[in-house]
Design an enzyme around this catalytic site. Sequence first.
Site, PDB file in Angstrom:
ATOM      1  N   TYR A 126     -35.083 -10.032  11.814  1.00  0.00           N
ATOM      2  CA  TYR A 126     -33.650  -9.742  11.993  1.00  0.00           C
ATOM      3  C   TYR A 126     -32.794 -10.924  11.537  1.00  0.00           C
ATOM      4  CZ  TYR A 126     -29.779  -6.981  13.735  1.00  0.00           C
ATOM      5  OH  TYR A 126     -28.626  -6.231  13.824  1.00  0.00           O
ATOM      6  N   LYS A 152     -24.641 -10.924  15.014  1.00  0.00           N
ATOM      7  CA  LYS A 152     -24.450 -10.001  16.152  1.00  0.00           C
ATOM      8  C   LYS A 152     -24.124 -10.768  17.435  1.00  0.00           C
ATOM      9  CE  LYS A 152     -25.287  -6.002  14.082  1.00  0.00           C
ATOM     10  NZ  LYS A 152     -24.149  -5.176  13.658  1.00  0.00           N
TER      11      LYS A 152
HETATM   12  N1  LIG Z   1     -30.035   1.120  12.435  1.00  0.00           N
HETATM   13  C1  LIG Z   1     -30.328   0.359  13.473  1.00  0.00           C
HETATM   14  O1  LIG Z   1     -31.481   0.238  13.882  1.00  0.00           O
HETATM   15  C2  LIG Z   1     -29.218  -0.361  14.187  1.00  0.00           C
HETATM   16  C3  LIG Z   1     -29.446  -0.826  15.483  1.00  0.00           C
HETATM   17  C4  LIG Z   1     -28.435  -1.490  16.141  1.00  0.00           C
HETATM   18  C5  LIG Z   1     -27.215  -1.690  15.525  1.00  0.00           C
HETATM   19  N2  LIG Z   1     -27.027  -1.218  14.244  1.00  0.00           N
HETATM   20  C6  LIG Z   1     -25.704  -1.454  13.626  1.00  0.00           C
HETATM   21  O2  LIG Z   1     -25.060  -0.218  13.461  1.00  0.00           O
HETATM   22  C7  LIG Z   1     -24.068  -0.340  12.455  1.00  0.00           C
HETATM   23  C8  LIG Z   1     -24.166   0.826  11.491  1.00  0.00           C
HETATM   24  O3  LIG Z   1     -25.355   0.752  10.740  1.00  0.00           O
HETATM   25  P1  LIG Z   1     -26.315   1.995  10.496  1.00  0.00           P
HETATM   26  O4  LIG Z   1     -27.636   1.617  11.016  1.00  0.00           O
HETATM   27  O5  LIG Z   1     -25.680   3.243  10.950  1.00  0.00           O
HETATM   28  O6  LIG Z   1     -26.484   1.987   8.902  1.00  0.00           O
HETATM   29  P2  LIG Z   1     -25.624   2.691   7.742  1.00  0.00           P
HETATM   30  O7  LIG Z   1     -26.159   2.119   6.481  1.00  0.00           O
HETATM   31  O8  LIG Z   1     -25.614   4.143   7.890  1.00  0.00           O
HETATM   32  O9  LIG Z   1     -24.147   2.150   8.026  1.00  0.00           O
HETATM   33  C9  LIG Z   1     -23.736   0.871   7.633  1.00  0.00           C
HETATM   34  C10 LIG Z   1     -22.330   1.048   7.101  1.00  0.00           C
HETATM   35  O10 LIG Z   1     -21.749  -0.217   6.786  1.00  0.00           O
HETATM   36  C11 LIG Z   1     -20.892   0.029   5.708  1.00  0.00           C
HETATM   37  N3  LIG Z   1     -20.481  -1.213   5.046  1.00  0.00           N
HETATM   38  C12 LIG Z   1     -21.260  -2.238   4.606  1.00  0.00           C
HETATM   39  N4  LIG Z   1     -20.478  -3.161   4.002  1.00  0.00           N
HETATM   40  C13 LIG Z   1     -19.195  -2.698   4.090  1.00  0.00           C
HETATM   41  C14 LIG Z   1     -17.942  -3.200   3.676  1.00  0.00           C
HETATM   42  N5  LIG Z   1     -17.828  -4.363   3.008  1.00  0.00           N
HETATM   43  N6  LIG Z   1     -16.830  -2.465   3.918  1.00  0.00           N
HETATM   44  C15 LIG Z   1     -16.904  -1.289   4.572  1.00  0.00           C
HETATM   45  N7  LIG Z   1     -18.062  -0.761   4.996  1.00  0.00           N
HETATM   46  C16 LIG Z   1     -19.204  -1.472   4.758  1.00  0.00           C
HETATM   47  C17 LIG Z   1     -21.722   0.920   4.785  1.00  0.00           C
HETATM   48  O11 LIG Z   1     -20.911   1.556   3.829  1.00  0.00           O
HETATM   49  C18 LIG Z   1     -22.294   1.887   5.810  1.00  0.00           C
HETATM   50  O12 LIG Z   1     -21.441   2.996   5.975  1.00  0.00           O
HETATM   51  C19 LIG Z   1     -24.274  -1.719  11.820  1.00  0.00           C
HETATM   52  O13 LIG Z   1     -23.387  -2.642  12.436  1.00  0.00           O
HETATM   53  C20 LIG Z   1     -25.705  -2.043  12.245  1.00  0.00           C
HETATM   54  O14 LIG Z   1     -25.953  -3.441  12.277  1.00  0.00           O
HETATM   55  C21 LIG Z   1     -28.000  -0.563  13.573  1.00  0.00           C
END
Ligand SMILES: NC(=O)c1ccc[n+]([C@@H]2O[C@H](COP(=O)([O-])OP(=O)(O)OC[C@H]3O[C@@H](n4cnc5c(N)ncnc54)[C@H](O)[C@@H]3O)[C@@H](O)[C@H]2O)c1
Length: 282
Positions: free
Chosen positions: A183, A190
């Site tokens: 990570y 985070k």
């Molecule tokens: N997937 C997991 O296991 C997990 C777990 C905990 C937290 N998260 C967090 O959840 C959030 C969403 O991620 P996800 O897993 O749904 O993946 P995802 O890829 O579906 O979503 C990530 C989003 O970030 C957007 N993004 C990236 N750079 C950008 C920018 N410069 N401007 C605007 N948008 C931008 C992308 O377009 C995308 O829509 C993130 O903060 C991620 O760290 C994910």
Amino acid sequence: MAPARAATATVTPLQTNGRKKPSIPEVKAKLLEGKRGLIVGIANDSSIAWGCAKAFRAFGAEVAVTYLNEKAKKFVEPLAQELEAPILMPLDTRVPGQMEAVFEAIGSQWGLLDYLVHSIAFSPKEALHGRVVDVGQEGFAQTMDVSCWTFLRMCHLAEPLMRKGGTIFTMTYYGSQMVVKNYNIMGVAKAALECAVRYAAAELGPKGIRVHAISPGPLATRAASGIPEFDALLDKARAQAPTRSLVSIDDVGAATAFLAHDAARLITGETLYIDGGYHIID
Ligand SMILES: NC(=O)c1ccc[n+]([C@@H]2O[C@H](COP(=O)([O-])OP(=O)(O)OC[C@H]3O[C@@H](n4cnc5c(N)ncnc54)[C@H](O)[C@@H]3O)[C@@H](O)[C@H]2O)c1
């Protein structure tokens, strides 16, 4: 660069011909009816932001959504149609003016905002895939910019629109608290994000604006595909979480929507784990 105001779009009605049936669940109790919010971070129908959007809509809220760029638009637009989103705009936080344009459009179309879901993060591969102690200045700055500063900026832009109070959410992960293999620098970002949530909650609380970090267990999304050995994280979560199950984007959406309800009006500044209890296990 001029704000992308002209790009505001009212989406056309959903065409279901030949497509799978709409995925917004039927919920009788429209607990969020009358609430209007912005959800940033839908890339496709695996996104956590999409899970949130479905839940808010199912509970009767209106949902404005954004897409990263033209390439992403073709995946997001059909989902915006399912949501009957009255506002669909481009938003790449690295493009000057686009964030301001989205909030301006909300101001002129709705006049206020009840909730905001910030569900975006980014780290360049060379920063994410190495040791934290080796990260260069540029990679660090880009990671912190997209994954943390944009949250603070969105709080700043939402504040004047949340005149009647509101709830702001961002997505975090357990790798902020513990060293989770692979990570890396995202864990550092985070940790800053969770801290930013507490300061924002303290600063905006007197105006009736609540702020939360939602901490889901691992989910196989596009962002997650950038983390090496992600399957091992999923296996570990499934095996060790007290519920012995992985979370879904629908689980995350439902819990997030709950916190936007007036019943949760005295809960703020939290990092809420939606992880089947994984974080309590040694
Ligand atoms: N997937 C997991 O296991 C997990 C777990 C905990 C937290 N998260 C967090 O959840 C959030 C969403 O991620 P996800 O897993 O749904 O993946 P995802 O890829 O579906 O979503 C990530 C989003 O970030 C957007 N993004 C990236 N750079 C950008 C920018 N410069 N401007 C605007 N948008 C931008 C992308 O377009 C995308 O829509 C993130 O903060 C991620 O760290 C994910």
